[in-house]
Design a protein around this motif. Structure first.
Motif, PDB file in Angstrom:
ATOM      1  N   HIS A  59      33.194 -14.449   0.513  1.00 25.45           N
ATOM      2  CA  HIS A  59      34.266 -13.767  -0.097  1.00 25.45           C
ATOM      3  C   HIS A  59      35.390 -14.449   0.139  1.00 25.45           C
ATOM      4  CE1 HIS A  59      34.703 -11.898   4.501  1.00 25.45           C
ATOM      5  NE2 HIS A  59      35.299 -12.800   4.325  1.00 25.45           N
ATOM      6  N   SER A  91      37.725 -12.939   0.355  1.00 27.00           N
ATOM      7  CA  SER A  91      38.560 -11.846   1.588  1.00 27.00           C
ATOM      8  C   SER A  91      39.782 -13.148   2.266  1.00 27.00           C
ATOM      9  CB  SER A  91      38.007 -10.921   2.284  1.00 27.00           C
ATOM     10  OG  SER A  91      37.415 -10.318   2.037  1.00 27.00           O
ATOM     11  N   GLN A 131      42.910 -13.188   1.024  1.00 31.06           N
ATOM     12  CA  GLN A 131      44.140 -12.419   2.359  1.00 31.06           C
ATOM     13  C   GLN A 131      44.826 -12.825   3.224  1.00 31.06           C
ATOM     14  OE1 GLN A 131      42.789  -8.577   3.734  1.00 31.06           O
ATOM     15  NE2 GLN A 131      41.199  -8.164   1.967  1.00 31.06           N
ATOM     16  N   ARG A 171      26.457 -17.454  -1.467  1.00 25.54           N
ATOM     17  CA  ARG A 171      25.709 -16.923  -0.475  1.00 25.54           C
ATOM     18  C   ARG A 171      24.276 -17.462  -0.112  1.00 25.54           C
ATOM     19  NH1 ARG A 171      27.883 -10.679  -0.359  1.00 25.54           N
ATOM     20  NH2 ARG A 171      29.696 -11.273  -0.064  1.00 25.54           N
ATOM     21  N   GLN A 222      34.242 -12.743  -6.975  1.00 25.98           N
ATOM     22  CA  GLN A 222      35.450 -11.779  -7.083  1.00 25.98           C
ATOM     23  C   GLN A 222      36.048 -11.670  -7.392  1.00 25.98           C
ATOM     24  OE1 GLN A 222      34.215 -11.834  -2.747  1.00 25.98           O
ATOM     25  NE2 GLN A 222      32.332 -10.151  -2.848  1.00 25.98           N
ATOM     26  N   GLU A 245      39.799 -10.791  -4.801  1.00 28.13           N
ATOM     27  CA  GLU A 245      40.022  -9.584  -4.012  1.00 28.13           C
ATOM     28  C   GLU A 245      41.217  -8.716  -4.238  1.00 28.13           C
ATOM     29  OE1 GLU A 245      38.489  -9.744  -1.556  1.00 28.13           O
ATOM     30  OE2 GLU A 245      39.350  -9.031   0.185  1.00 28.13           O
ATOM     31  N   THR A 287      38.712  -3.316   6.707  1.00 28.04           N
ATOM     32  CA  THR A 287      39.164  -1.611   6.314  1.00 28.04           C
ATOM     33  C   THR A 287      39.106  -1.150   7.805  1.00 28.04           C
ATOM     34  OG1 THR A 287      37.380  -2.308   4.972  1.00 28.04           O
ATOM     35  CG2 THR A 287      39.716  -2.706   4.199  1.00 28.04           C
TER      36      THR A 287
HETATM   37  N1  DAH Z   1      35.150  -8.838   1.059  1.00 27.27           N
HETATM   38  C1  DAH Z   1      34.247  -7.630   0.862  1.00 27.27           C
HETATM   39  C2  DAH Z   1      32.488  -7.854   0.174  1.00 27.27           C
HETATM   40  O1  DAH Z   1      32.282  -9.545  -0.128  1.00 27.27           O
HETATM   41  C3  DAH Z   1      34.784  -7.290  -0.089  1.00 27.27           C
HETATM   42  C4  DAH Z   1      35.743  -6.328   0.329  1.00 27.27           C
HETATM   43  C5  DAH Z   1      35.806  -5.101   0.581  1.00 27.27           C
HETATM   44  C6  DAH Z   1      36.679  -6.950   0.425  1.00 27.27           C
HETATM   45  C7  DAH Z   1      36.619  -4.017   1.545  1.00 27.27           C
HETATM   46  C8  DAH Z   1      37.802  -5.953   0.720  1.00 27.27           C
HETATM   47  C9  DAH Z   1      37.852  -4.854   1.142  1.00 27.27           C
HETATM   48  O2  DAH Z   1      38.609  -6.806   0.085  1.00 27.27           O
HETATM   49  O3  DAH Z   1      38.864  -4.362   1.892  1.00 27.27           O
HETATM   50  O4  DAH Z   1      31.418  -7.365   0.217  1.00 27.27           O
END
Ligand code: DAH
Length: 331
Positions: free
Chosen positions: A171, A173, A176, A197, A211, A213, A254
């Motif tokens: 992801h 993320s 971040q 994936r 994605q 983010e 989160t």
């Molecule tokens: N990383 C998660 C995914 O790939 C998606 C995601 C959910 C990103 C909640 C976020 C978050 O920043 O707060 O399924």
């Protein structure tokens, strides 16, 4: 005979000559020197200029000059039309009435177009755009996001491992963490990018996808602001009438967490397009932000899902197989 009359008569003589002369370029050249040669008829006329009354000179001079230009042009024309008729050259003539070949013009891929739209909407409300690594360590992709090694949440995403500690990010993320490690708060970013994936490939999943983010950290950040921001995004992306809903969910990074679904008119079902929530205090502490002072929200959305809903595309593999018939529908 006045000079003016003589000019007239040379012109008439020339017209008769050129009409009746054989169509042969060397003979045309002979004719040219009869008129335009050093001792030709035009030169003879010119030599008589000194006899012309001074007040008539400008006029007569002009006429003589015109005669010279005119004869030259007609000779050139005669020669070139003879050459064009010549067989040797006929094959090389170009038919300018034939329609041209239309070059095929490329276009921006529909995923890239969708990404641009997403970026524009978030930029318009104060987000900056950042990018991060697609090959990353286990720590940034998992542990720092509050997903410890033994945590069952690791099974939520089937990971491609490069080696024991290195993964193709599952992801966006991971970015971040990189952003927060490198910058002091407050921060407000979106991060577009590719993720990978190891899933069975089907109409709705592919081994790679995109994605975007989002992360916002500040002193006072509320869940209401997160909702407002995402609603704004969805209204601009899908139009004011599109039905959407927030649904409680779970993500390790989160708390509380939610997912956003969009109503799919075609299939008559809700489709999930993003996950979101308030950044877990553990994540803030992991990057050295004091979670007593700083709060944040984050979200992550699937770009293919969004494009599929917006443009009614029913198979994710269409984005990747380069079929022109698909691609040119989105020029
Ligand atoms: N990383 C998660 C995914 O790939 C998606 C995601 C959910 C990103 C909640 C976020 C978050 O920043 O707060 O399924």
């Amino acid at each position: 005979m006045p000079l003016k009359k003589q000019i007239e008569s040379v012109r008439n003589q020339f017209l008769a000559d050129i009409e009746s002369f054989p169509n042969d370029p060397p003979l045309i050249d002979q004719l040219r020197s009869k008129y335009l040669g050093r001792k030709g008829l035009v030169a003879q006329l010119l030599s008589k200029m000194s006899q012309v009354k001074p007040e008539d000179r400008p006029n007569i001079g002009k006429e003589l000059n015109n005669l010279k230009i005119d004869l030259n042009r007609q000779f050139d024309h005669k020669v070139s039309s003879l050459l064009a008729k010549d067989h040797k050259y006929a094959d090389e003539s170009i038919d300018i009435t034939l329609p041209g070949k239309e070059p095929r013009i490329g276009s921006i891929h529909i995923l890239e177009q969708t990404l641009s739209e997403i970026k524009e909407i978030f930029i318009s409300i104060g987000f900056h755009v950042a990018y991060g690594p697609e090959v990353d360590d286990d720590y940034h992709n998992f542990s720092a996001l509050n997903i410890p090694e033994s945590h069952p949440a690791r099974d939520m995403q089937d990971t491609f491992f490069v080696d024991n500690k290195t993964v193709l990010r599952t992801h966006t993320s991971n970015v971040q963490i990189h952003l927060m490690e490198n910058e002091e708060p407050p921060i407000r970013y979106i991060v577009p990018g590719r993720v990978y994936r190891n899933e069975a490939i089907s109409y709705k999943s592919y081994c790679l996808f995109h994605q975007v983010e989002g992360i916002y950290v500040n002193k006072r950040v509320s869940f209401a602001e997160l909702k407002g921001c995402l609603e704004y995004f969805i209204r601009h992306m899908f139009g004011a009438k599109r039905k959407m809903r927030f649904r409680p969910s779970y993500f390790p990074f989160t708390e509380p967490s939610a997912e956003v679904d969009i109503w799919d008119e075609e299939r008559h079902e809700w489709l999930e397009i993003l996950g979101c929530g308030m950044v877990d205090p553990n994540v803030l502490d992991n990057v050295g932000y004091d979670s007593n002072i700083w709060h944040g929200y984050a979200f992550g959305m699937g770009v293919e899902r969004i494009a599929m809903l917006k443009y009614n595309i029913n198979d994710i593999r269409l984005f990747y197989n380069g079929d022109i018939r698909f691609l040119e529908q989105f020029i």
